[in-house]
Design an enzyme around this catalytic site. Structure first.
Site, short mmCIF file in Angstrom:
data_model
loop_
_atom_site.label_atom_id
_atom_site.label_comp_id
_atom_site.label_asym_id
_atom_site.label_seq_id
_atom_site.Cartn_x
_atom_site.Cartn_y
_atom_site.Cartn_z
N ILE A 1 8.57 15.56 0.80
CA ILE A 1 7.85 15.95 1.91
C ILE A 1 8.08 15.30 3.29
O ILE A 1 7.64 14.40 2.62
CB ILE A 1 6.63 15.78 1.24
CG1 ILE A 1 5.78 17.09 -0.03
CG2 ILE A 1 5.25 16.56 2.05
CD1 ILE A 1 5.06 16.25 -0.86
N GLU B 1 6.05 10.47 -3.45
CA GLU B 1 5.70 12.58 -3.16
C GLU B 1 7.08 13.30 -2.92
O GLU B 1 7.65 14.15 -2.37
CB GLU B 1 5.62 12.16 -0.91
CG GLU B 1 7.31 11.86 -0.30
CD GLU B 1 6.98 10.08 -0.52
OE1 GLU B 1 7.39 9.72 0.52
OE2 GLU B 1 6.06 9.78 -1.34
#
Length: 464
Positions: free
Chosen positions: A340, A382
């Site tokens: 991300i 992430e």
């Protein structure tokens, strides 16, 4: 003549007590009656009769019967009489009495006489007692054999189920046992959701329960079970627009005094299952409940071990094992590493709770775009990952591009992702560690050259 008759009674007693089969015994009784009283008519009224006697004059003894004289003979255990002046015949009702109770009533009709002959009453009384005693012995013998068979079934089933079978194997085995032992046409096992609203059909249930036609039965039983009805024994189910299955048995599955699910056993013929069968089913499932619970708990634990608790994607450990196994047996595979973009800023701006929600949204998008043998996993932090076994590089790139395009549209707050794609096939020597390294390097280049794009394994070509 009297002496010969009582000698005959002795022979009859020996003959009746020589058989422990109920059907054979009753057949012998009518042969004897035909020999001794060829001019009389007779019927046998039996209580709790579970046998088929189409060729014999045997009828069920119902408590709501209009023949109150027969009922009185059964209840009192004493001979009763009935005379008909109009039809000019006399009837005797002799209870078939054993040591533990009365098993039926022998009805004998003497024609062309207003009163039953006195000299026959004592003989018929003794004959009925003899038949009652023989019938009791036969029924007790058959009950003991049935009890032994039931215990063997419960013991064998419990032993097999406690041998650490997986849930699907457990349910399949139980389904086959019940179909074989109870002559059931359909067997289903159902598990309640955590909120007790929905039920899941467990693997091992017969195929019928996975069809739309089964929903009416499942919903009906589910409602009854949830209302605390306990085990259900339905002889002739009649629901609107449902006529296929009439005989229903249902037993709740309870774990630590909490309702976890239920089982349904069905047959199309009304009143097909006996109450003895119903009690055996309850006992069987009661003794098997620990094994069923253990299978459920074991699979829940295994699911926790291989599943990331936040995203509900697979764990990295699970993905590692699957990729290494795939590289040994498959021809090719594509690996996608996803990160991300600017995730720290999202946490700093919106808070870690929103950051977690963004991860969950991305995970749900991954679940929607993969299918079959494809595996989605949380790689760490992430970073997420997708492995596509038996999928060529071009297909993997197309999937990664689709993911990058859809992410900003499917997340709130909107985010972007970068992807690094690596590929292997049998034509060149490769390893799991090198497959990951190539994808990681490609991802690094994607992050360093603008983000929100896909880079292929180390060739520095920007795809999007």
């Amino acid at each position: 003549m009297e002496e010969n008759k009582y000698k005959k009674l002795f022979q009859i007693t020996e003959k009746l007590h020589s058989s422990l089969d109920v059907n054979t015994l009753l057949g012998e009784l009518f042969v004897i009656l035909q020999e001794v009283y060829p001019d009389f008519s007779y019927y046998l009224l039996l209580s709790q009769d579970t046998h088929s006697h189409n060729d014999l004059p045997i009828i069920d003894l119902d408590y709501d019967s209009e023949n109150m004289t027969a009922i009185h003979a059964y209840v009192s255990g004493n001979i009763q009489f009935e005379n008909s002046i109009v039809d000019n015949h006399a009837i005797l009702y002799a209870p078939l009495k054993g040591g533990q109770g009365v098993y039926g009533v022998l009805q004998i009709i003497a024609p062309n006489t207003p009163h039953f002959p006195d000299h026959e009453i004592e003989f018929i009384t003794l004959l009925a007692r003899c038949a009652g005693s023989a019938l009791e012995n036969a029924q007790l013998y058959q009950q003991s054999r049935r009890a032994i068979a039931d215990l063997q079934l419960i013991n064998e089933t419990s032993h097999r189920l406690n041998s650490n079978l997986r849930l699907t194997e457990t349910m399949t085995f139980m389904s086959e046992q019940i179909k074989t032992s109870f002559d059931a046409e359909e067997v289903g096992f159902f598990l309640f959701s955590h909120d007790q609203v929905k039920v899941k059909v467990l693997s091992g249930s017969t195929p019928f329960f996975f069809t739309k036609q089964a929903r009416s039965y499942i919903d009906y039983i589910k409602e009854k079970i949830q209302k605390g009805s306990g085990p259900l024994f339905i002889g002739d189910l009649n629901l609107a627009n449902i006529t296929s299955f009439h005989s229903i048995m249902a037993v709740p599955m309870i774990q630590r005094q909490k309702l976890k699910g239920f089982s349904i056993i069905m047959h199309q013929i009304p009143y097909f299952f006996s109450f003895e069968t119903f009690k055996l089913l309850q006992s069987l499932l009661h003794h098997s409940s620990l094994a069923l619970t253990n299978s459920l708990l074991r699979e829940e634990l295994e699911k926790l071990v291989i599943t990331d608790h936040l995203t509900k994607l697979h764990s990295r450990k699970f993905l590692d094992e699957k990729i290494q196994r795939s590289m040994k047996k498959d021809e090719e595979g594509t690996f996608i590493l996803i990160d991300i973009d600017n995730f720290k800023e999202i946490n700093d701006t919106y808070g870690h709770q929103i950051g977690d929600e963004v991860l969950i949204q991305l995970a749900n998008l991954i679940k929607r775009i993969i299918h079959g043998r494809d595996i989605g996993a949380r790689w760490g932090g992430e970073e997420l990952a997708i492995y596509l076994p038996m999928v060529p590089l071009n297909t993997g790139i197309a999937l990664a591009k689709s993911l990058v395009e859809k992410v900003s549209e499917s997340t709130n707050p909107p985010i972007t992702v970068s992807c690094g794609v690596s590929y292997w096939n049998k034509e060149r020597l490769d390893s799991y560690q090198y497959l990951f390294k190539r994808a990681d390097e490609a991802l690094y280049i994607a992050k360093e050259t603008g983000k929100n794009k896909v880079i292929i394994q180390g060739d520095n070509i920007t795809v999007s």
